[in-house]
Each structure stands twice: as structure tokens, then as C-alpha cells.
Design an enzyme around this catalytic site. Structure first.
Site: not given
Lengths: 459, 447
Positions: B157, B160, B368, B374, B405
Site C-alpha cells: 500500500n 493511501c 427524435c 442537440c 459539422c
């Protein structure tokens, strides 16, 4: 008001329901959402852009915004969003036919979910739980103008509140002894519980600048002429106080009365058990008042409630949701039949009614000559409302242009008389909805304000 | 009258919880020499603090357990009020935070219980997490004691993030590559079985820690440990949660919110040429079989779960095994190894991506619901590539303006309807071109 039924037993005497059940029958029909339910429901809102529900709301409430505020645990913010568009948002949340307005247009209705966001119940949640330190709206500086509003129903109250916000002084003239109009007297008891109509008006009046004079009925001691002379503007939100008659012989016989008169008594009663109950009764009509009447009579203990309408189910103005409520309460619905004769017993009281079967022939309602009878201890009429006899009879009021019976207004809610505006059920474009009356009152207030401001500039 | 003999039904219960074959698929793993019937292990944390819990976990079907961290005597002392959550709007726990220290029970009791549990459950993996001060004597003392329990391996460990670093342990070691290497070396020297080094994410480059562990001789690494966090503030009292009295402190963050961070770190090590075959036990927000499959695809040989079990109980492992095995059967993967690291070749640096690739959003008008999400996302914050139209009947219609786009995926992300918006790769007719070789790159390398 219900003297016509004095010969009938009381709900207590009929004894269908014990007092506890009777009280339960008139408690909230749709219990409010718990805070947890409200949060969960608010998460379902997609916060649509240019949301269809807003378009569908006659009072333009920004629904996605107030629901988002609920989901952010901002209840006061949500309430303010609602109230700034609709100061009677609390009662509209209870009485709006949301199933044909906002909730019908909710995008969640689409195939994927088939279940709208419960907008009405969320609106009720916000307005029920708001806690403002003082009234949430402030008044603008005084304009020195004084406006008369006739009628303390939803249209008049909404108009008065908005005028007060804009800095005007308002006096409301109300025919009854209490404010609220149909919210106080006309809506089914289980839709408006816990004296909500009174509490809502008290809240609304907190804005200040509004004085209500009760027992002032237009056409009685009050004329439109005087109001026009004494005030800078007048807004008429009279509603339609008179019930249409069937036009049959025996209409004044004991046992026959308008549904609105019975509902008014029911709404004001402190003791449901004392109300007269017709074990077998007939309700004539197809609107929400007819449904409210039939359902409430069933809930008081009537065993045979029959609603009769002269056309088909599809033409009923009561929404499908309202019809379901009536059916769930055992109300029988008979369509395509119209009242033909009121049949009296040997004491001259209503004993039954004969109906003529009707049919639609190329848009015209016709009767075939075929008839049938329904036995009844009482008949309640709910076939529409009209102006109270004297209200528009003074010489000035008589000049008001009308659309059919109703008052004609332009898109600014101005009547044919200068400085006189009108809205709510008494004007033509009315759909007879509380929410629309609120919108009329609000828009008329802005129109009045603009007209007064323009006049001041011109002077 | 003849009676049919009663046939007893058999129920897969306790006895079968360790079956490695589920739905006809072998889920067993051999992780750095540690064998387990399935890759689902419980991480070192409160659920693995004592025999009672660990036995319940084995009964439920967990393939392995990393016993909550043992330390030097005297045992740690914990505060009251230890956990807090980062909630989603519907009160679902997105992230989880704890300020608990290592075990607060005595070393002797822990060792005794570990010995017994391993003896009773020989088929399950049992790994012991350890954290002692950063000197060889401390490790040389505890390691033989742990070895004597018969446990299958140890996990260091070194991660921690709360409490222990203030004492020079945990993340204080894990944030220093030299110390990682040194401690790992001591462990390999004083312990004969597999040594797993648990890495802290509270660093800038996770690969440095993994490389140090490998240099020290580690058999494997596990990651991530928790991330330093403050989940929320009580605004009435102006104190963070969890609130201890009238104060708080930062804790270690875990739960599904950390999964993306953990997956990146796992992938970074898996594709690091310096640690190409170092076994990785993936940890961080694993709640479902799919999460596990994703970690495995990025190079994990086993996965460790904590928060999901703490929120739902040990029973979740049943669905994890069932779901994973059904998916594996569907994909014809007959072992965990068969798809381990499968996503690594496709995980690369930005500069190697095809600059000529083009994808465009497509809106399925039948699906839709006209919410406009959107549209407003693209209009306000992206490339104004969605048109808002109104049909004759008043219905809204949203259409992608293809020439605008850029294929950013934002509309698809905001859409509440699954598969309504899809991103469609376009045929550009242009060859693959990495930025490395792009003429527009002033630092391009000649191809």
C-alpha cells in the site's frame, strides 16, 4: 342556495358513508408529491430548449426552468419562476387540465417512454412549499393612477396583482362576500382542499395597493358608467355567473337546479353530512362542471348518478382524464340523448326525466322521436354559463361590442369602449380555463399600463 | 399406487460459489502467479478488514480478496465519521470518499484470521496488503509473519492519500519513485511469493511509479488507489464532509466517477514500452461486468472492486460473473487472457490519429422527440451545425448542416434518446495521415 332540494335527505341521513369516509371522499383527489418524489420527478425533465410545454401553457410559465430549480432544491426560485408568469400558479397547479396542455406536449410522451413529466404536480410542489420572507414581488413607484377591476376571480385578481406591481392603485368590485371566483365557489371540493383559494388570495394581496369591495355587483348599485368616470381604467373580469336553462316546462320544480349553485353550497359547507343528497340523480351536460357535479354527488352518497349528453363522448368538453374520474366514481354516462320533459310526482317535485334520442346528421343534431325515461330525485343542469341578467344593462355597458353573447376584445384585451378592458370567461377567445383567465388579466394589466403611460407622454 | 421417487433439486450456492466455469466460460485467472477462479477481487478496504467479511465475500463468489492493510503495532486508530459521497441528482452515488486509515485491529489477530481463511478457502486468491515505515527492518520484520499465513501474495500500500502520508507512509512513499523501488526491493528480498505494488494516482505521470516498481522487482502493479478529494461542503456550517466534530479533512476518492481516470492510467502503463508485460490489477470505479471487461481490454489481468460492493453488498459479483461470461461466450473469448489488452493497440497518442478521418452527425427523425437539446448545445457552444425547422403542423425538426459539422459528438452526447443521433464516418477519399506527417505540422517528420 339548495332550497330546491330541501325535501331530500341529507348525506348523513342517506348514510352511504360514515363521516370519516365522507371527509376522505373530499380530501385531495391527487395527493401532492413528497419532496423525494418531487426530486425524482424533476430529474425526468429534459430541460428542453424552446420547450413545447411552455408553448402549450396559456400563461407562459417557464416550465423547464422551474423544474430545474426544483431539482436543485431551490423551491423559492421555482415558485418565483411560476408566479411571475402566473400569480395563481398554486390553483392552476390543482385545476389545470394539464393532460391537454403542458403534459400533453411533453417530449417524454414519445414512444420511448410514453409518460410525460408530471408538470402540474411539480408546480404544486413548488407553490405549496415556497417560504418567502415577505411578498416575492415588489411594487414599482406609484403612478398615481387608480384602476377599477370588476370581479375578484382569476382574471380580476391576476390583473389587479400585475397592475399593483406596475405601481397602480387598484379597487376590485366583487359581487360575492369572498374573493376567488370559481376557485372559491366553482371547482370541485376535492381539487381545492384546505381553504387553498382563500390562502392564495391572501398571498396575492400581500403585494399591497389592492382594495376589494365585496357585495358589489355590476348592474346592481354599480354601473360601468360610474366606474369609467371615477377610475383611470376599468378591467371587466365578470365571469359568467348565470346558468343556462333547459327551456322546458317545470324547470322551477323542486329537485331541479343548476350544478354550479349546488357546487357553490358544497364548497362553502362546513358540514358535508348536512348537504342534501339525491340518491338517484341526473346531470345534464358534458363539461368539467357536469363531471364535478356527478362525481361529487356520488362521493356524497348518491347510488345512481347518470350523466346525460346530447352528443358523443368525443365531443365532450370534459377531458378524458375528467371522464375517467367520473367513471371511477360509478357515474353512468349516456350519450346521444337530450332532455325532452321534466316529469313531476303528485307533489310537483322532480320524479324523472324523459330524454329524446339524438343523432348527428351531417353536423346537425336531430331527434328520432324515440324516447326513454330515467327516474331521479334531482336533476342538475350544467349546460353552460351566461352573463348575469343585469350586469351589462346600464347604458354604457350596453354599448360594449359583443361576440355572440360574450364581450368583444381586441388582442390588447381592450373592449369597444375606451379605457375599458376585459378578460377571462366573459370574453370571446375564452376556453373557460382558469389559467387562461390569469393570462388575460396579466396581459390586460400590461396593456392598461402602456396605454396610461402613452397618454401621460402625450399630455 | 406408485410414487415417483423424489428427485432433489440442486442449487448452486455456497458450494459452487468458487466455480471458475460460468455459463460454459472459464473465468479463471493466473495473475502474476496468483490463481483465482475469477478475476473479480475485493480491494484492500473496509470490506476486507476481517475474516467475517472475507468469508462472506468468498461465499458470495468473489475470486479473490486483498486483505485490508496490515501495519506495525500498535494498530492505527480511526476517527468516527469516515465516509462521504458525491451524489448524482437522484441521490445515486457517483463518487465516494473515505478518511479511514489502515486496519485498526492487532497484527496478531489479523495474521491468525488470514491463516485460517486461507486454509478454509484454498481455491481463492488471498493477498495481504501491507504498509510499514520506510526502513528495511520494518519490512523484514513483518514479511516473514505474513509469509507464514500461507497467503498467496502481498500488495504494497504505497498509495493511501490520507493520514498515513503524514506519518511518512502510503502516498508519501508512492509519490517518490526511488522509495517505491527501494521498498519493492526489500519485499522481494524478504518475501518469496508475488509482490504487487499498488500505485497512487496523486502524481503527474503514473508510468514513473510503475517503472520504479518494476526496477525494484515487482511481480505486478495494481491501480489506482484513491484520489485526494473533498466531496462536498455543508454550506450551513461551512465544513466539508465527512465532518469530524466541527472539522474535516481531504479523503480518498473512488467509485464510478474515477473510472475514466483509472482506465487511462492502466492504459498508460499497459502501452509503456518500459513495462510491456508487467501484470496490472485494475482498480477504480468498477461496478459492472462491462466496467471489468473494459479494464481487462486495457491490460488488466484481474480487477479489484470496493465501492460498488460497499454500496450494494457482495452479491453484485454474481451479476458481474454472469454478465461477463455471457458476453465472452457471445464474442467467443474462452478465457480472460483471450481479450486482455485487446484495446491497447488501438490506444495511441494524439499525434498518431488520422487527421483525414471525418465523421458527421445524423439525426434519426423517427426517433427524435424534438427536445431541442442537440440544437442549443451546438448553437451555443459548438459549431452551429444543427438547423431548427418548424414543420407545417408545428412540430419541430432538427437537421444537421453537414458542411458545418466537425463531428465533435456533442449532439450525440446531449441527446436523451439512445441511437437517435449517430456519428457516421464519411468517405473522404483521402489516405490515412497522422499529424506527425501532416504538411500543416511545422514539426512534421518526413514520411
Amino acid at each position: 342556495m339548495t332550497h330546491s332540494l330541501d325535501h331530500l335527505p341529507s348525506a348523513k341521513e342517506v348514510g352511504t358513508y360514515d363521516p370519516a369516509t365522507l371527509a376522505h371522499n373530499f380530501s385531495d383527489l391527487h395527493p401532492p408529491l413528497t419532496p423525494r418524489q418531487a426530486i425524482i420527478e424533476s430529474q425526468r425533465c429534459l430541460y428542453c430548449y424552446d420547450a413545447p410545454c411552455v408553448e402549450a401553457c396559456p400563461s407562459d410559465i417557464d416550465i423547464p426552468s422551474f423544474i430545474r430549480q426544483i431539482s436543485d432544491s431551490n423551491i423559492n426560485g421555482a415558485a418565483q419562476t411560476i408566479l411571475e408568469a402566473n400569480i395563481l400558479g398554486g390553483s392552476c397547479a390543482r385545476v389545470c387540465p394539464t393532460e391537454i396542455l403542458c403534459e400533453r406536449s411533453c417530449v417524454r410522451n414519445h414512444d420511448t417512454e410514453c409518460q410525460p413529466v408530471l408538470i402540474g404536480l411539480l408546480q404544486r410542489h413548488a407553490t405549496d412549499h415556497m417560504q418567502f420572507d415577505g411578498h416575492p414581488f415588489k411594487r414599482a413607484a406609484s403612478t398615481g393612477r387608480h384602476i377599477a377591476v370588476v370581479g375578484a376571480g382569476p382574471a380580476g385578481l391576476s390583473c389587479a396583482h400585475r397592475l399593483a406591481m406596475l405601481g397602480h392603485q387598484v379597487t376590485i368590485f366583487e359581487a360575492e362576500q369572498k374573493p376567488g371566483g370559481l376557485n372559491e365557489y366553482g371547482i370541485a371540493r376535492y381539487k381545492m382542499t384546505d381553504d387553498f383559494a382563500r390562502k392564495e388570495v391572501e398571498f396575492l394581496l400581500e403585494i399591497g395597493g389592492i382594495d376589494i369591495q365585496y357585495g358589489q355587483r355590476l348592474g346592481d348599485h354599480l354601473t360601468l358608467d360610474t366606474l369609467r368616470q371615477q377610475y383611470d381604467s376599468v378591467f371587466l373580469g365578470l365571469g359568467l355567473g348565470a346558468s343556462r336553462a333547459l327551456g322546458l316546462t317545470g324547470e322551477d320544480a323542486p329537485g331541479l337546479m343548476p350544478a354550479v349553485d349546488y357546487i357553490k353550497t358544497l364548497r362553502q359547507s362546513d358540514d358535508l353530512g348536512s348537504l342534501a343528497v339525491a340518491k338517484r340523480c341526473i346531470v345534464i351536460g358534458a363539461g368539467n362542471t357536469a363531471i364535478d357535479m356527478a362525481t361529487q354527488m356520488a362521493r356524497l352518497g348518491a347510488t345512481e348518478v347518470t350523466l346525460v349528453y346530447r352528443r358523443g363522448i368525443e365531443s365532450m368538453s370534459a377531458t378524458g382524464h375528467e371522464q375517467e374520474i367520473a367513471k371511477a366514481n360509478g357515474v353512468r354516462m349516456i350519450t346521444w340523448a337530450q332532455p325532452d320533459e321534466i316529469l313531476l310526482d303528485n307533489q310537483g317535485r322532480v320524479a324523472s326525466m324523459r330524454f329524446a334520442k339524438t343523432a348527428d346528421q351531417a353536423g346537425r343534431l336531430t331527434t328520432s322521436g324515440e324516447t326513454f325515461e330515467i327516474t331521479a330525485d334531482a336533476i342538475f343542469t350544467a349546460i353552460g354559463q351566461s352573463f348575469e341578467g343585469e350586469s351589462l344593462r346600464d347604458t354604457t355597458a350596453a354599448e360594449l361590442a359583443r361576440d355572440g353573447e360574450r364581450i368583444h376584445v381586441d388582442e390588447m384585451f381592450q373592449t369597444s369602449l375606451p379605457n375599458v378592458y376585459a378578460g377571462g370567461d366573459c370574453v370571446k377567445p375564452g376556453q373557460d380555463l382558469t389559467v387562461q383567465a390569469v393570462q388575460h388579466g396579466k396581459l390586460a394589466a400590461h396593456a392598461i399600463h402602456q396605454a396610461l403611460a402613452a397618454k401621460q407622454e402625450a399630455a | 399406487m406408485n410414487t415417483t421417487p423424489f428427485t432433489p433439486l440442486s442449487f448452486p450456492g455456497k458450494k459452487n460459489s468458487g466455480d471458475s466455469v460460468v455459463n460454459g466460460v472459464d473465468l479463471s485467472v493466473n495473475f502474476a502467479g496468483i490463481k483465482a477462479p475469477n478475476p473479480f477481487w475485493l480491494a484492500s478496504a473496509p470490506p476486507t478488514d476481517k475474516a467475517y467479511n472475507v468469508v462472506r465475500a468468498y461465499e458470495a463468489g468473489w475470486g479473490g480478496v486483498v486483505w485490508k492493510t496490515l501495519g506495525e503495532e500498535p494498530p492505527a486508530v480511526n476517527v468516527s465519521s469516515r465516509y462521504s459521497a458525491h451524489y448524482g441528482k437522484n441521490r445515486e452515488v457517483i463518487g465516494f470518499n473515505n478518511i479511514e486509515l489502515i486496519t485498526d485491529r492487532s497484527l496478531a489477530i489479523n495474521l491468525q484470521e488470514i491463516t485460517q481463511v486461507k486454509k478454509d478457502w484454498p481455491d481463492r486468491a488471498l493477498i495481504v496488503s501491507i504498509m510499514v515505515p520506510c526502513n528495511e527492518e520494518a519490512w523484514a520484520y513483518i514479511l516473514p509473519l505474513v509469509e507464514a499465513t500461507g497467503a498467496d501474495g502481498i500488495e504494497l500500500n504505497l498509495g493511501c492519500p490520507h493520514g498515513m502520508p503524514e506519518r511518512g507512509m502510503g502516498a508519501a512513499v508512492g509519490q517518490n519513485p526511488d522509495l517505491i523501488e527501494k521498498v519493492t526491493y526489500w519485499c522481494k528480498k524478504h518475501y518469496s511469493k508475488p509482490v504487487i505494488v499498488k500505485l497512487t494516482p496523486n502524481i503527474t505521470d503514473i508510468r514513473v511509479g510503475a517503472q520504479a516498481a518494476l526496477r525494484g522487482g515487482a511481480d505486478a502493479v495494481s491501480l489506482i488507489n484513491t484520489i485526494n478529494s473533498i466531496t462536498s461542503i455543508d454550506l450551513d456550517n461551512m465544513v466539508a464532509k465527512p465532518t469530524v466534530g466541527h472539522q474535516s479533512t481531504h479523503g480518498g476518492y473512488c467509485g464510478s466517477a474515477v473510472k475514466p481516470i483509472a482506465m487511462n492510467m492502466v492504459a498508460e502503463i499497459a502501452r509503456d514500452p518500459a513495462t510491456p508485460t508487467l501484470p496490472i490489477s485494475g482498480i477504480g470505479g468498477i461496478s459492472t461486468w462491462r466496467d471489468a471487461a473494459e479494464f481487462i481490454a486495457l491490460g488488466s489481468g484481474s480487477v479489484q472492486v470496493c465501492t460498488a460492493a460497499m454500496l450494494n453488498g457482495f452479491r453484485i459479483v454474481e451479476e458481474m460473473k454472469d454478465g461477463l461470461s455471457r458476453w465472452m461466450a457471445e464474442k467467443d473469448y474462452n478465457s480472460i487472457e483471450a481479450f486482455s489488452r485487446k484495446a491497447i493497440p488501438q490506444t495511441t497518442d494524439w499525434k498518431h490519429l488520422d487527421i483525414n478521418f471525418k465523421t458527421i452527425a445524423k439525426i434519426d427523425q423517427d426517433l427524435c422527440i424534438e427536445c431541442g437539446r442537440c440544437y442549443i448545445a451546438c448553437e451555443d457552444t459548438s459549431h452551429q451545425s444543427i438547423a431548427k425547422l418548424t414543420e407545417q403542423d408545428g412540430a419541430r425538426r432538427y437537421e444537421v448542416i453537414e458542411e458545418e459539422c466537425v463531428g465533435c459528438n456533442l449532439c450525440q452526447i446531449t441527446c436523451p434518446v439512445e441511437n437517435c443521433i449517430t456519428m457516421v464516418p464519411q468517405e473522404t477519399g483521402q489516405p490515412f495521415l497522422a499529424w506527425d506527417n501532416d504538411p500543416r505540422n511545422p514539426f512534421r517528420v518526413a514520411s
